[in-house]
Scaffold this motif. Sequence first.
Motif, PDB file in Angstrom:
ATOM      1  N   SER A  40      59.918  11.328  17.788  1.00  0.00           N
ATOM      2  CA  SER A  40      59.624  11.574  16.385  1.00  0.00           C
ATOM      3  C   SER A  40      60.914  12.005  15.696  1.00  0.00           C
ATOM      4  O   SER A  40      61.522  13.011  16.074  1.00  0.00           O
ATOM      5  N   ASN A  62      56.014  -0.968  13.503  1.00  0.00           N
ATOM      6  CA  ASN A  62      56.025  -0.221  12.245  1.00  0.00           C
ATOM      7  C   ASN A  62      57.250   0.674  12.086  1.00  0.00           C
ATOM      8  O   ASN A  62      57.352   1.381  11.092  1.00  0.00           O
ATOM      9  N   GLY A  63      58.153   0.671  13.052  1.00  0.00           N
ATOM     10  CA  GLY A  63      59.387   1.428  12.900  1.00  0.00           C
ATOM     11  C   GLY A  63      59.344   2.846  13.420  1.00  0.00           C
ATOM     12  O   GLY A  63      60.108   3.685  12.967  1.00  0.00           O
ATOM     13  N   ASP A  66      56.634   8.144  13.298  1.00  0.00           N
ATOM     14  CA  ASP A  66      56.578   8.819  11.994  1.00  0.00           C
ATOM     15  C   ASP A  66      56.123   7.878  10.892  1.00  0.00           C
ATOM     16  O   ASP A  66      55.199   8.192  10.133  1.00  0.00           O
ATOM     17  N   SER A  67      56.754   6.724  10.802  1.00  0.00           N
ATOM     18  CA  SER A  67      56.393   5.786   9.736  1.00  0.00           C
ATOM     19  C   SER A  67      54.990   5.231   9.947  1.00  0.00           C
ATOM     20  O   SER A  67      54.258   5.017   8.979  1.00  0.00           O
ATOM     21  N   TYR A  68      54.583   5.038  11.216  1.00  0.00           N
ATOM     22  CA  TYR A  68      53.224   4.553  11.467  1.00  0.00           C
ATOM     23  C   TYR A  68      52.190   5.565  10.978  1.00  0.00           C
ATOM     24  O   TYR A  68      51.239   5.206  10.282  1.00  0.00           O
ATOM     25  N   LEU A  70      52.529   8.031   8.766  1.00  0.00           N
ATOM     26  CA  LEU A  70      52.559   8.260   7.326  1.00  0.00           C
ATOM     27  C   LEU A  70      51.966   7.097   6.531  1.00  0.00           C
ATOM     28  O   LEU A  70      51.444   7.298   5.437  1.00  0.00           O
ATOM     29  N   GLU A  71      52.023   5.886   7.085  1.00  0.00           N
ATOM     30  CA  GLU A  71      51.472   4.715   6.391  1.00  0.00           C
ATOM     31  C   GLU A  71      49.990   4.513   6.671  1.00  0.00           C
ATOM     32  O   GLU A  71      49.308   3.840   5.908  1.00  0.00           O
ATOM     33  N   LYS A  85      50.249  13.987  12.346  1.00  0.00           N
ATOM     34  CA  LYS A  85      50.682  13.488  11.040  1.00  0.00           C
ATOM     35  C   LYS A  85      51.009  14.654  10.104  1.00  0.00           C
ATOM     36  O   LYS A  85      52.006  14.620   9.388  1.00  0.00           O
ATOM     37  N   ARG A  89      54.624  15.386   8.451  1.00  0.00           N
ATOM     38  CA  ARG A  89      54.777  15.493   6.998  1.00  0.00           C
ATOM     39  C   ARG A  89      55.464  16.810   6.612  1.00  0.00           C
ATOM     40  O   ARG A  89      56.358  16.839   5.762  1.00  0.00           O
ATOM     41  N   LYS A  92      59.175  16.664   7.727  1.00  0.00           N
ATOM     42  CA  LYS A  92      59.938  15.763   6.863  1.00  0.00           C
ATOM     43  C   LYS A  92      60.220  16.426   5.515  1.00  0.00           C
ATOM     44  O   LYS A  92      61.334  16.328   4.985  1.00  0.00           O
TER      45      LYS A  92
END
Length: 100
Positions: A40, A62-63, A66-68, A70-71, A85, A89, A92
């Motif tokens: 992460s 999805n990269g 973290d990006s998975y 958050l999306e 999540k 958040r 970040k």
Amino acid sequence: MTRRCELSGKTVQVGNNVSHANNKTKRRFLPNLQVTSVLSDALGLPVRLRLTPRAIRTIEHNGGIDSYLLETNDSQLSPEMKTLKKRVRIAKAKREKQAA
């Protein structure tokens, strides 16, 4: 621990062994769970999860985790993933606040 993918929710399925004589006996189809460490970026440390290979590919597509997270909509996530999540958040937001 339950035999359940923490990301996709894939779990044990039930079916039959069918012999040549057409005798049927109950059996279980277990998911292919792998214990993996997913890095992460927001938390700065690896997170250990029990995932299916399909879920691992989805995260990579999805990269990253973290990006998975958050999306993805909260209604599609398990309770453990919702807490992760939330941690991502918060971390970040804290990093963005320090950078500014």
